[in-house]
Design a protein around this motif. Structure first.
Motif, PDB file in Angstrom:
ATOM      1  N   MET A 158      -1.832   4.930   0.729  1.00 40.45           N
ATOM      2  CA  MET A 158      -2.573   4.602   2.095  1.00 40.45           C
ATOM      3  C   MET A 158      -2.978   5.694   2.784  1.00 40.45           C
ATOM      4  SD  MET A 158       0.880   3.754   4.764  1.00 40.45           S
ATOM      5  CE  MET A 158       2.048   5.111   5.068  1.00 40.45           C
ATOM      6  N   ASN A 159      -3.923   5.604   3.631  1.00 41.97           N
ATOM      7  CA  ASN A 159      -4.490   6.503   4.488  1.00 41.97           C
ATOM      8  C   ASN A 159      -4.080   6.482   5.880  1.00 41.97           C
ATOM      9  OD1 ASN A 159      -6.332   7.404   2.634  1.00 41.97           O
ATOM     10  ND2 ASN A 159      -7.330   5.539   2.676  1.00 41.97           N
ATOM     11  N   VAL A 160      -4.016   7.605   6.524  1.00 41.90           N
ATOM     12  CA  VAL A 160      -3.436   7.721   7.780  1.00 41.90           C
ATOM     13  C   VAL A 160      -4.556   8.798   8.614  1.00 41.90           C
ATOM     14  CG1 VAL A 160      -1.555   8.658   9.226  1.00 41.90           C
ATOM     15  CG2 VAL A 160      -0.838   7.487   7.254  1.00 41.90           C
ATOM     16  N   THR A 161      -4.923   8.520   9.782  1.00 42.42           N
ATOM     17  CA  THR A 161      -5.603   9.462  10.461  1.00 42.42           C
ATOM     18  C   THR A 161      -4.751  10.364  11.370  1.00 42.42           C
ATOM     19  OG1 THR A 161      -7.556   7.765  10.538  1.00 42.42           O
ATOM     20  CG2 THR A 161      -7.630   9.578  12.243  1.00 42.42           C
ATOM     21  N   VAL A 162      -5.005  11.456  11.528  1.00 40.28           N
ATOM     22  CA  VAL A 162      -4.215  12.477  12.074  1.00 40.28           C
ATOM     23  C   VAL A 162      -4.898  13.288  13.148  1.00 40.28           C
ATOM     24  CG1 VAL A 162      -2.720  14.402  11.935  1.00 40.28           C
ATOM     25  CG2 VAL A 162      -2.673  12.705  10.117  1.00 40.28           C
ATOM     26  N   VAL A 182      -1.396   9.070   1.755  1.00 38.82           N
ATOM     27  CA  VAL A 182       0.257   9.209   1.272  1.00 38.82           C
ATOM     28  C   VAL A 182       0.740   7.880   0.871  1.00 38.82           C
ATOM     29  CG1 VAL A 182       0.426  10.962   3.318  1.00 38.82           C
ATOM     30  CG2 VAL A 182       0.674   8.716   3.908  1.00 38.82           C
ATOM     31  N   PRO A 183       1.740   8.316   0.253  1.00 38.41           N
ATOM     32  CA  PRO A 183       2.454   6.916  -0.484  1.00 38.41           C
ATOM     33  C   PRO A 183       2.791   5.870   0.556  1.00 38.41           C
ATOM     34  CG  PRO A 183       3.584   9.057  -1.184  1.00 38.41           C
ATOM     35  CD  PRO A 183       2.843   9.247  -0.019  1.00 38.41           C
ATOM     36  N   GLU A 212       2.294   3.204   8.882  1.00 40.58           N
ATOM     37  CA  GLU A 212       1.533   2.019   8.070  1.00 40.58           C
ATOM     38  C   GLU A 212       0.199   2.338   7.621  1.00 40.58           C
ATOM     39  OE1 GLU A 212       2.214  -1.582  10.339  1.00 40.58           O
ATOM     40  OE2 GLU A 212       4.226  -1.238  10.788  1.00 40.58           O
ATOM     41  N   SER A 213      -0.597   1.844   6.756  1.00 40.37           N
ATOM     42  CA  SER A 213      -1.717   2.102   6.402  1.00 40.37           C
ATOM     43  C   SER A 213      -2.704   1.921   7.564  1.00 40.37           C
ATOM     44  CB  SER A 213      -2.360   1.294   5.127  1.00 40.37           C
ATOM     45  OG  SER A 213      -3.629   1.646   4.562  1.00 40.37           O
ATOM     46  N   GLY A 214      -3.688   2.665   7.790  1.00 38.80           N
ATOM     47  CA  GLY A 214      -4.593   2.712   8.966  1.00 38.80           C
ATOM     48  C   GLY A 214      -4.068   3.253  10.372  1.00 38.80           C
ATOM     49  N   ASP A 215      -2.662   3.733  10.348  1.00 39.56           N
ATOM     50  CA  ASP A 215      -2.202   4.335  11.424  1.00 39.56           C
ATOM     51  C   ASP A 215      -3.013   5.477  11.780  1.00 39.56           C
ATOM     52  OD1 ASP A 215      -0.173   2.797  12.071  1.00 39.56           O
ATOM     53  OD2 ASP A 215       1.421   3.737  11.180  1.00 39.56           O
TER      54      ASP A 215
END
Length: 90
Positions: free
Chosen positions: A1-5, A24-25, A79-82
């Motif tokens: 999944m992808n997360v924006t930081v 990340v997983p 979660e994905s997209g967070d």
């Protein structure tokens, strides 16, 4: 999944980055995101936001949504997209 930081304030200087997208997983936590950021941008990321396995006492992480924010801990699930923002606790 992808997360924006997103990192703000002096955390940008501490970590060397202000925004990143990390993969990340599916069962990832905030700590996993920090580990991936450190892989991409160097070990100063981990030292800039963590004290051992916990967030530094001056650092807060929030999940941003369209209408609210939620404070997270090192072990909070993502979660994905967070979008998560690391900021100094003022």
């Amino acid at each position: 999944m992808n997360v924006t930081v997103k990192l703000t304030g002096t955390l940008v200087a501490r970590t060397g980055t202000h925004e990143a997208r990390v993969a990340v997983p599916d069962d990832a936590t905030v700590a996993d995101v920090v580990d991936e950021l450190a892989e991409q941008h160097g070990p100063q990321v981990r030292a800039g936001v963590l004290d051992g396995q916990r967030l530094r006492s001056d650092t807060v992480v929030v999940r941003e949504t369209f209408d609210s924010t939620e404070t997270l801990s090192t072990y909070s699930s993502l979660e994905s997209g967070d979008t998560v923002r690391f900021q100094l606790n003022v």
